[in-house]
Design an enzyme around this catalytic site. Structure first.
Site, PDB file in Angstrom:
ATOM      1  N   GLY A  17       0.752  -1.082   0.027  1.00 21.71           N
ATOM      2  CA  GLY A  17       0.082   0.112  -0.222  1.00 21.71           C
ATOM      3  C   GLY A  17       1.012   1.399  -0.095  1.00 21.71           C
ATOM      4  N   GLY A  19       0.560   5.321   1.410  1.00 21.57           N
ATOM      5  CA  GLY A  19      -0.452   6.201   2.073  1.00 21.57           C
ATOM      6  C   GLY A  19       0.246   7.536   1.807  1.00 21.57           C
ATOM      7  N   VAL A  24       3.814   1.196   2.432  1.00 21.96           N
ATOM      8  CA  VAL A  24       3.599  -0.110   3.550  1.00 21.96           C
ATOM      9  C   VAL A  24       4.068  -1.288   2.947  1.00 21.96           C
ATOM     10  CG1 VAL A  24       1.887  -1.117   4.969  1.00 21.96           C
ATOM     11  CG2 VAL A  24       1.878   1.364   4.442  1.00 21.96           C
ATOM     12  N   LYS A  39       5.949   0.131   7.726  1.00 22.46           N
ATOM     13  CA  LYS A  39       5.812   1.410   6.888  1.00 22.46           C
ATOM     14  C   LYS A  39       6.863   2.454   6.988  1.00 22.46           C
ATOM     15  CE  LYS A  39       2.005   4.847   8.058  1.00 22.46           C
ATOM     16  NZ  LYS A  39       0.535   4.834   8.414  1.00 22.46           N
ATOM     17  N   ASP A 134      -8.799  10.419  12.305  1.00 18.19           N
ATOM     18  CA  ASP A 134      -8.801  10.066  10.966  1.00 18.19           C
ATOM     19  C   ASP A 134      -9.602   8.847  10.740  1.00 18.19           C
ATOM     20  OD1 ASP A 134      -8.414  10.830   8.298  1.00 18.19           O
ATOM     21  OD2 ASP A 134      -6.234   9.962   8.507  1.00 18.19           O
TER      22      ASP A 134
HETATM   23  N1  LIG Z   1      -0.736  -3.301   8.874  1.00 23.47           N
HETATM   24  C1  LIG Z   1      -0.902  -3.453   7.638  1.00 23.47           C
HETATM   25  N2  LIG Z   1      -0.998  -4.732   7.034  1.00 23.47           N
HETATM   26  C2  LIG Z   1      -1.513  -4.538   5.716  1.00 23.47           C
HETATM   27  N3  LIG Z   1      -1.660  -3.600   4.994  1.00 23.47           N
HETATM   28  C3  LIG Z   1      -1.652  -2.538   5.612  1.00 23.47           C
HETATM   29  C4  LIG Z   1      -1.181  -2.297   6.739  1.00 23.47           C
HETATM   30  N4  LIG Z   1      -1.075  -0.890   7.233  1.00 23.47           N
HETATM   31  C5  LIG Z   1      -1.392  -0.466   5.856  1.00 23.47           C
HETATM   32  N5  LIG Z   1      -1.890  -1.240   5.065  1.00 23.47           N
HETATM   33  C6  LIG Z   1      -1.993  -1.053   3.706  1.00 23.47           C
HETATM   34  O1  LIG Z   1      -1.161   0.191   3.153  1.00 23.47           O
HETATM   35  C7  LIG Z   1      -2.165   1.245   2.640  1.00 23.47           C
HETATM   36  C8  LIG Z   1      -1.728   2.482   3.131  1.00 23.47           C
HETATM   37  O2  LIG Z   1      -1.870   2.565   4.611  1.00 23.47           O
HETATM   38  P1  LIG Z   1      -1.476   4.082   5.312  1.00 23.47           P
HETATM   39  O3  LIG Z   1      -1.883   3.968   6.595  1.00 23.47           O
HETATM   40  O4  LIG Z   1      -0.013   4.330   4.917  1.00 23.47           O
HETATM   41  O5  LIG Z   1      -2.125   5.082   4.256  1.00 23.47           O
HETATM   42  P2  LIG Z   1      -3.744   5.472   4.210  1.00 23.47           P
HETATM   43  O6  LIG Z   1      -4.403   5.199   5.634  1.00 23.47           O
HETATM   44  O7  LIG Z   1      -4.115   4.968   2.955  1.00 23.47           O
HETATM   45  O8  LIG Z   1      -3.591   7.117   4.033  1.00 23.47           O
HETATM   46  P3  LIG Z   1      -3.133   8.405   5.140  1.00 23.47           P
HETATM   47  O9  LIG Z   1      -1.690   7.924   5.294  1.00 23.47           O
HETATM   48  O10 LIG Z   1      -3.209   9.494   4.208  1.00 23.47           O
HETATM   49  O11 LIG Z   1      -3.935   8.019   6.221  1.00 23.47           O
HETATM   50  C9  LIG Z   1      -3.551   0.702   3.356  1.00 23.47           C
HETATM   51  O12 LIG Z   1      -4.719   1.298   2.634  1.00 23.47           O
HETATM   52  C10 LIG Z   1      -3.387  -0.790   3.303  1.00 23.47           C
HETATM   53  O13 LIG Z   1      -4.014  -1.159   2.222  1.00 23.47           O
END
Ligand SMILES: Nc1ncnc2c1ncn2[C@@H]1O[C@H](COP(=O)(O)OP(=O)(O)OP(=O)(O)O)[C@@H](O)[C@H]1O
Length: 452
Positions: A17, A19, A24, A39, A134
């Site tokens: 992913g 973000g 990630v 991350k 959030d």
């Molecule tokens: N612990 C995890 N296990 C598996 N996949 C994950 C995990 N954390 C995040 N992801 C994947 O990575 C993506 C990005 O996560 P992240 O929390 O960095 O960003 P976001 O919530 O989409 O955006 P923002 O950072 O703006 O809140 C998620 O949508 C998910 O698909």
């Protein structure tokens, strides 16, 4: 497979992913022999490394403090030559935003079952004085063990106003509570709004305040949040009263997260057992004596909305500036600047000077009981919007009820109350007798129920 090892221990496998805060990765923890998610913190344009590190530390501390089965666990925070990494529990499943995009909207039953444990996680956070700030579908991951809430990166203590003091507003635009969109500090009540907004997204397939035929850029969406009535989607089904209660503009009128959780959990139980439970009331707001007709709460624009205009525009600029850093994967890409959205409509409530007679009040109550048991939707329309918001389980109560029969009835025109004792049948629960006092108000010459 990259073979890159972080901190001599975590082998990066592939990105899962991206973000706003960084990529990630799925990684393997060679020491404990398990899958983890890593991350990367910082390294994106415009970010201050020190600020990112503080945010990551806060996320790690808060997740550790919660230790809830429906919060993604944070195992470690490590720094090596490649920067700082947050080491998390790996959830093998999509974020809810991706699940909705790929598989379409959820049914009310599915959404309730999925989100009840997440509501419980937020209850725990709120009890510890932590506001998530959030809550949105891309921050909820759906794995084998159910939905898990993540990204406590901008969460902070309810009393901590650091971000708002510096003029920043955080959170994803479509899920922002109106008061936060207007520049006020996020509170547990704004998490409740964002939770309702998340429900709307799951049920309709798109974020609230997004319209296929309108500008859905952050500025236009934030403007609509501040100036338009909250969405009341048809797809909400029996969750409609809960959405109305959580997405109510005045934060003081919203239910607690515990009431939301209890409603989702209990109603889910009802669906599973095909049994009937009475309505789950959300805690009522502070009461004024029922002796005088009360004006509609929704008729009074919230304080936040009264400071619209110039202040709103200034705040919107700050919001949009910050949104560039906080946008997640929940929304379609930003469109252009908003064309002038229509001004927010308000309903006017007036109090009639002539009090209704006993006969009129009695007639009203009789009509109400007959209507609500025959057509709960029509009965619900006889409640004030404020009381509707406090009655999320209304249809669960009136829907299955059979043969209501009023045994005694009396009315007090001075207090604008009607008291009746009635008998009814609940399938599977037998016959019941109950005494109810309805508190009424007159709005534009019409009687409405404002409490019971
Ligand atoms: N612990 C995890 N296990 C598996 N996949 C994950 C995990 N954390 C995040 N992801 C994947 O990575 C993506 C990005 O996560 P992240 O929390 O960095 O960003 P976001 O919530 O989409 O955006 P923002 O950072 O703006 O809140 C998620 O949508 C998910 O698909």
């Amino acid at each position: 497979m990259t073979n890159q090892r972080i901190s001599g221990r975590y082998r990066l496998e592939r990105t899962v992913g991206q973000g706003a805060g960084g990529a990630v990765w799925l990684a393997h923890d060679d020491l404990l022999d398990r899958a983890v998610a890593l991350k990367r913190i910082g390294g994106f344009a415009g970010s201050a490394a020190a600020e990112d590190a503080v945010r990551a530390e806060r996320e790690a501390r808060i997740a550790a403090q919660l230790g809830h089965p429906h919060v993604v666990s944070v195992y470690d925070l490590v720094t090596d030559d490649d920067g700082t990494w947050l080491v998390m529990e790996y959830v093998d499943g999509p974020a809810l935003s991706a699940a909705v995009r790929d598989n379409g909207p959820y049914s009310p039953d599915e959404a309730a079952r999925l989100l009840a444990p997440v509501a419980d996680a937020l209850v725990q956070a709120h009890a510890l004085g932590i506001v998530h700030r959030d809550v949105k579908p891309s921050n909820i991951l759906a794995g084998d063990g159910g939905a898990k809430l993540t990204d406590f990166g901008i969460a902070r203590g309810a009393e901590d106003a650091t971000l708002t003091r510096t003029g920043m507003v955080t959170g994803s635009p479509a899920y922002l509570a109106p008061e936060v969109a207007m520049g006020q500090q996020a509170t547990v009540a704004s998490d409740v709004w964002a939770f309702g907004a998340t429900l709307v997204h799951l049920l309709t397939g798109r974020p609230p305040y997004h319209h296929p035929d309108k500008d859905n850029g952050p500025l236009a969406v934030v403007y609509r949040i501040a100036h338009e009535d909250p969405p009341r989607p048809e797809e909400a089904g029996w969750l409609a009263p809960l959405i109305a209660a959580t997405m109510t503009k005045d934060p003081a009128q919203r239910p607690s997260m515990a009431a939301v959780r209890d409603h989702l959990a209990r109603t889910t139980l009802v669906a599973e057992q095909t049994a009937v439970l009475p309505a789950v009331p959300v805690p009522p707001p502070p009461r004024t004596p029922p002796t005088a007709p009360r004006p509609e709460r929704s008729a009074r624009p919230s304080r936040a909305l009264l400071i619209a205009g110039a202040v709103a525009l200034l705040v919107l600029v700050a919001v949009v500036g910050t949104i560039a850093l906080t946008r997640g994967g929940d929304e379609p890409s930003a469109g252009q600047t908003s064309s002038s959205p229509p001004p927010r409509t308000t309903t006017s409530a007036t109090t009639q000077t002539t009090a209704p007679t006993v006969a009129q009040l009695v007639d009203f109550a009789r009509r109400y009981v007959a209507t609500a048991s025959r057509d709960p939707k029509a009965g619900f329309a006889m409640l004030t919007p404020a009381y509707q918001r406090r009655s999320p389980g209304y249809a669960d109560f009136w829907g299955p009820m059979k043969n209501p029969e009023i045994l005694t009835i009396s009315a007090d025109p001075a207090a604008l109350t009607v008291t009746y004792t009635y008998r009814y049948v609940f399938p599977g629960k037998g016959r019941r007798t109950e005494t109810v006092t309805l508190r009424l108000v007159q709005v534009d010459g019409r009687l409405l129920i404002d409490g019971a």
